[in-house]
Design a protein around this motif. Structure first.
Motif, PDB file in Angstrom:
ATOM      1  N   HIS A 184      16.471  19.325   4.817  1.00  0.00           N
ATOM      2  CA  HIS A 184      15.684  18.564   5.802  1.00  0.00           C
ATOM      3  C   HIS A 184      16.291  18.650   7.198  1.00  0.00           C
ATOM      4  O   HIS A 184      15.693  18.189   8.163  1.00  0.00           O
ATOM      5  CB  HIS A 184      15.606  17.091   5.379  1.00  0.00           C
ATOM      6  CG  HIS A 184      15.113  16.922   3.985  1.00  0.00           C
ATOM      7  ND1 HIS A 184      13.813  17.196   3.620  1.00  0.00           N
ATOM      8  CD2 HIS A 184      15.756  16.553   2.847  1.00  0.00           C
ATOM      9  CE1 HIS A 184      13.673  16.987   2.320  1.00  0.00           C
ATOM     10  NE2 HIS A 184      14.839  16.606   1.832  1.00  0.00           N
ATOM     11  N   GLY A 185      17.488  19.226   7.283  1.00  0.00           N
ATOM     12  CA  GLY A 185      18.141  19.356   8.589  1.00  0.00           C
ATOM     13  C   GLY A 185      19.451  18.596   8.614  1.00  0.00           C
ATOM     14  O   GLY A 185      19.749  17.778   7.730  1.00  0.00           O
ATOM     15  N   PHE A 186      20.224  18.843   9.651  1.00  0.00           N
ATOM     16  CA  PHE A 186      21.562  18.266   9.785  1.00  0.00           C
ATOM     17  C   PHE A 186      21.481  16.812  10.258  1.00  0.00           C
ATOM     18  O   PHE A 186      20.593  16.441  11.029  1.00  0.00           O
ATOM     19  CB  PHE A 186      22.335  19.109  10.804  1.00  0.00           C
ATOM     20  CG  PHE A 186      23.682  18.568  11.146  1.00  0.00           C
ATOM     21  CD1 PHE A 186      24.741  18.748  10.277  1.00  0.00           C
ATOM     22  CD2 PHE A 186      23.899  17.874  12.331  1.00  0.00           C
ATOM     23  CE1 PHE A 186      26.004  18.248  10.580  1.00  0.00           C
ATOM     24  CE2 PHE A 186      25.138  17.378  12.646  1.00  0.00           C
ATOM     25  CZ  PHE A 186      26.197  17.568  11.758  1.00  0.00           C
ATOM     26  N   ALA A 187      22.416  16.010   9.803  1.00  0.00           N
ATOM     27  CA  ALA A 187      22.551  14.628  10.309  1.00  0.00           C
ATOM     28  C   ALA A 187      24.030  14.277  10.374  1.00  0.00           C
ATOM     29  O   ALA A 187      24.845  14.854   9.638  1.00  0.00           O
ATOM     30  CB  ALA A 187      21.836  13.641   9.384  1.00  0.00           C
ATOM     31  N   ALA A 188      24.386  13.365  11.257  1.00  0.00           N
ATOM     32  CA  ALA A 188      25.776  12.920  11.339  1.00  0.00           C
ATOM     33  C   ALA A 188      25.806  11.460  11.775  1.00  0.00           C
ATOM     34  O   ALA A 188      24.874  10.979  12.441  1.00  0.00           O
ATOM     35  CB  ALA A 188      26.560  13.776  12.335  1.00  0.00           C
ATOM     36  N   ARG A 189      26.865  10.758  11.377  1.00  0.00           N
ATOM     37  CA  ARG A 189      27.027   9.334  11.738  1.00  0.00           C
ATOM     38  C   ARG A 189      28.488   9.060  12.060  1.00  0.00           C
ATOM     39  O   ARG A 189      29.380   9.413  11.286  1.00  0.00           O
ATOM     40  CB  ARG A 189      26.681   8.404  10.564  1.00  0.00           C
ATOM     41  CG  ARG A 189      25.357   8.584   9.943  1.00  0.00           C
ATOM     42  CD  ARG A 189      25.048   7.370   9.064  1.00  0.00           C
ATOM     43  NE  ARG A 189      24.643   6.238   9.878  1.00  0.00           N
ATOM     44  CZ  ARG A 189      24.633   4.972   9.456  1.00  0.00           C
ATOM     45  NH1 ARG A 189      25.087   4.681   8.249  1.00  0.00           N
ATOM     46  NH2 ARG A 189      24.214   4.002  10.246  1.00  0.00           N
ATOM     47  N   PHE A 190      28.698   8.387  13.169  1.00  0.00           N
ATOM     48  CA  PHE A 190      30.075   8.045  13.560  1.00  0.00           C
ATOM     49  C   PHE A 190      30.127   6.600  14.025  1.00  0.00           C
ATOM     50  O   PHE A 190      29.174   6.099  14.625  1.00  0.00           O
ATOM     51  CB  PHE A 190      30.548   8.945  14.708  1.00  0.00           C
ATOM     52  CG  PHE A 190      30.398  10.399  14.401  1.00  0.00           C
ATOM     53  CD1 PHE A 190      31.193  11.003  13.434  1.00  0.00           C
ATOM     54  CD2 PHE A 190      29.452  11.161  15.055  1.00  0.00           C
ATOM     55  CE1 PHE A 190      31.047  12.349  13.137  1.00  0.00           C
ATOM     56  CE2 PHE A 190      29.301  12.508  14.765  1.00  0.00           C
ATOM     57  CZ  PHE A 190      30.102  13.099  13.805  1.00  0.00           C
ATOM     58  N   ALA A 191      31.263   5.961  13.785  1.00  0.00           N
ATOM     59  CA  ALA A 191      31.432   4.569  14.212  1.00  0.00           C
ATOM     60  C   ALA A 191      31.606   4.510  15.724  1.00  0.00           C
ATOM     61  O   ALA A 191      32.209   5.399  16.335  1.00  0.00           O
ATOM     62  CB  ALA A 191      32.660   3.981  13.532  1.00  0.00           C
ATOM     63  N   ARG A 192      31.067   3.465  16.309  1.00  0.00           N
ATOM     64  CA  ARG A 192      31.351   3.129  17.706  1.00  0.00           C
ATOM     65  C   ARG A 192      31.768   1.670  17.702  1.00  0.00           C
ATOM     66  O   ARG A 192      30.976   0.787  18.001  1.00  0.00           O
ATOM     67  CB  ARG A 192      30.107   3.344  18.596  1.00  0.00           C
ATOM     68  CG  ARG A 192      29.742   4.788  18.807  1.00  0.00           C
ATOM     69  CD  ARG A 192      30.805   5.518  19.639  1.00  0.00           C
ATOM     70  NE  ARG A 192      30.449   6.911  19.881  1.00  0.00           N
ATOM     71  CZ  ARG A 192      30.831   7.935  19.119  1.00  0.00           C
ATOM     72  NH1 ARG A 192      31.576   7.731  18.062  1.00  0.00           N
ATOM     73  NH2 ARG A 192      30.475   9.177  19.410  1.00  0.00           N
ATOM     74  N   GLY A 193      32.992   1.441  17.267  1.00  0.00           N
ATOM     75  CA  GLY A 193      33.442   0.074  17.033  1.00  0.00           C
ATOM     76  C   GLY A 193      32.983  -0.351  15.643  1.00  0.00           C
ATOM     77  O   GLY A 193      32.301   0.404  14.952  1.00  0.00           O
ATOM     78  N   PRO A 194      33.355  -1.590  15.224  1.00  0.00           N
ATOM     79  CA  PRO A 194      33.088  -2.014  13.844  1.00  0.00           C
ATOM     80  C   PRO A 194      31.610  -2.273  13.542  1.00  0.00           C
ATOM     81  O   PRO A 194      31.184  -2.196  12.393  1.00  0.00           O
ATOM     82  CB  PRO A 194      33.904  -3.306  13.702  1.00  0.00           C
ATOM     83  CG  PRO A 194      34.198  -3.752  15.095  1.00  0.00           C
ATOM     84  CD  PRO A 194      34.152  -2.554  15.975  1.00  0.00           C
ATOM     85  N   ASN A 195      30.815  -2.582  14.577  1.00  0.00           N
ATOM     86  CA  ASN A 195      29.434  -3.002  14.295  1.00  0.00           C
ATOM     87  C   ASN A 195      28.364  -2.092  14.866  1.00  0.00           C
ATOM     88  O   ASN A 195      27.189  -2.448  14.893  1.00  0.00           O
ATOM     89  CB  ASN A 195      29.209  -4.419  14.862  1.00  0.00           C
ATOM     90  CG  ASN A 195      30.184  -5.389  14.245  1.00  0.00           C
ATOM     91  OD1 ASN A 195      30.368  -5.386  13.024  1.00  0.00           O
ATOM     92  ND2 ASN A 195      30.861  -6.172  15.084  1.00  0.00           N
ATOM     93  N   ALA A 196      28.760  -0.939  15.354  1.00  0.00           N
ATOM     94  CA  ALA A 196      27.759  -0.035  15.934  1.00  0.00           C
ATOM     95  C   ALA A 196      28.029   1.385  15.466  1.00  0.00           C
ATOM     96  O   ALA A 196      29.134   1.732  15.051  1.00  0.00           O
ATOM     97  CB  ALA A 196      27.805  -0.107  17.459  1.00  0.00           C
TER      98      ALA A 196
END
Ligand code: APR
Length: 421
Positions: A238-250
């Protein structure tokens, strides 16, 4: 060393002045400041340079066109590689800048919903990067510079650069109250990003530009919802995805999209549905979206990174696609090379390090451009078969697999991710 303000007057006689009434004389008065380095732009590059110069007693003035509030809220990168952390520590800034910033030693790579952890620190002798959202780093760099008596001027409009090939370059601008200013200096640092003014004054032919377009769009979404446990790279048809933290709640989330795609095609519901599908998590929690944008995956390098007494630093000299998180880190490296060069020139009268500035920076820039392209090919092509075809998809998957089966391959990947050298 404090900058010394004084007043100067510039008289201009327009060439088009009407003959019969005599020349029209425009008198522009400038508040003039003398300093060693005029720094254009208060992003990661300009602020790092300013702090390092301050640490070695070299005077500088920083001109930023935006307000302080704007600059301090701008969200971008999130990982400071080991080399840069070590650099700040060596300059005595490590504690102020990275207090409370967690180490980042593990990433997750998920293929068709099946995740595997890659422990970078196992291959780097325990050395790790630090998670530090760019706006936090920027806020702290502003704080330390101002606390040290630094001269940082926000809302500077109409910045213009003059006499860059002479001994005494000048920078002019107008402050928010409408007063005209002139900075007389020895060096100008163009730290004003890809769309700044500094690079535009370099005459055509004095610089060569290398551009690479990946032919991929990238939707970036900042949301008030915690990220996955580890920085996550997800590969699927379905394509590439990525997720990274930006502080504890974002979290900052990325989805591969079509080049030239329109944000109107990405209402929040579609974004969350696609993200769930691509990471293989039906139950992934959504949250308020606070920022959304589309960037084209493009890289560009301008060579050389200097012209006369102008030195381009960070995005003003090169942009790199976000894969690998190298944009901010390259900017921090440039800033240090320039700070050392200026120190040698000012303290010891040795301009050799400054002459080597561009060459030293470009070595790292190209090394990281290569890494970023390598990683992009591996992660994007192993998912979406339409990008490069089924044969290359199999190659990309083999390359990915090698990270988990070959110590040498894992070493190389970890070393570049963490910025060991
Ligand atoms: N006059 C004064 N300031 C200017 C001008 C101008 N004409 N044009 C731009 N600026 C300012 C911008 O407002 C911005 O604050 O220059 C700054 C440039 O900052 P960045 O774009 O963050 O560039 P840089 O400091 O090189 O950042 C390095 O960090 O997250 C990454 O994407 C970012 O890769 C980049 C890296």
């Amino acid at each position: 060393m404090a900058a010394s303000p004084f007043l100067s007057v510039l008289v201009t006689i327009p060439l088009t002045a009407p003959a019969r009434r005599g020349p029209v004389i425009l008198v522009t008065s400038y508040e003039t400041t003398a300093t060693t380095v005029a720094i254009i732009g208060a992003g990661a590059a300009g602020l790092t340079l300013a702090n390092l110069l301050q640490r070695c007693g070299v005077s500088c003035v920083v001109l930023e066109r935006q307000s302080r509030a704007y600059v301090e809220k701008r969200q971008r990168a999130g990982v400071v590689e080991h080399r840069a952390v070590r650099m700040f520590e060596e300059w005595g800034l490590g504690d102020e800048l990275f207090a409370g910033a967690p180490a980042s030693g593990t990433i997750e790579i998920r293929v068709d919903g099946a995740g595997r952890l890659f422990h970078e620190s196992e291959y780097t002798g325990g050395v790790q990067s630090r998670m530090c959202p760019q706006q936090i780093l920027v806020q702290r760099l502003i704080g330390t510079f101002l606390d040290g008596g630094g001269d940082l001027r926000f809302e500077s409009a109409g910045v213009a650069l003059h006499d860059l090939t002479g001994d005494q370059p000048r920078v002019t601008y107008q402050d928010a109250a409408g007063t005209q200013h002139e900075i007389v200096c020895q060096f100008v640092a163009g730290c004003d990003g890809d769309h700044g003014v500094s690079r535009t004054v370099v005459p055509a032919g004095a610089m060569r530009t290398y551009t690479y377009d990946y032919g991929i769009g990238l939707l970036t979404v900042l949301a008030d919802v915690p990220a996955s446990r580890y920085p996550l790279f997800a590969v699927s048809e379905h394509g590439f995805a990525a997720r990274f933290a930006r502080g504890p709640n974002a979290s900052r989330n990325y989805l591969q999209c079509l080049p030239g795609d329109d944000l109107a095609n990405w209402p929040d519901d579609r974004f969350w549905d696609e993200l769930r599908q691509r990471v293989g998590e039906d139950g992934l929690a959504s949250g308020p979206v606070t920022e959304k944008g589309i960037v084209e995956m493009r890289s560009r390098v301008h060579e050389p990174m200097s012209y006369g007494r102008l030195f381009l630093v960070g995005d003003a000299a090169h942009i790199i696609n976000p894969m690998g998180g190298k944009g901010m880190n390259l900017a921090l490296h440039d800033a240090e090379v320039l700070a050392r060069g200026v120190r040698a020139a000012v303290r010891d009268g040795d301009e050799a390090p400054l002459r080597a500035y561009s060459e030293i920076c470009l070595r790292r820039v190209w090394d990281h451009q290569e890494f970023s392209r390598w990683m992009t090919e591996m992660l994007y092509e192993s998912g979406d078969v339409s990008l490069a075809g089924p044969f290359r998809q199999r190659l990309a998957r083999a390359r990915l697999e090698r990270l988990f089966t070959s110590r040498a391959a894992a070493n190389m990947f970890a070393e570049l991710m963490v910025g060991l050298t």
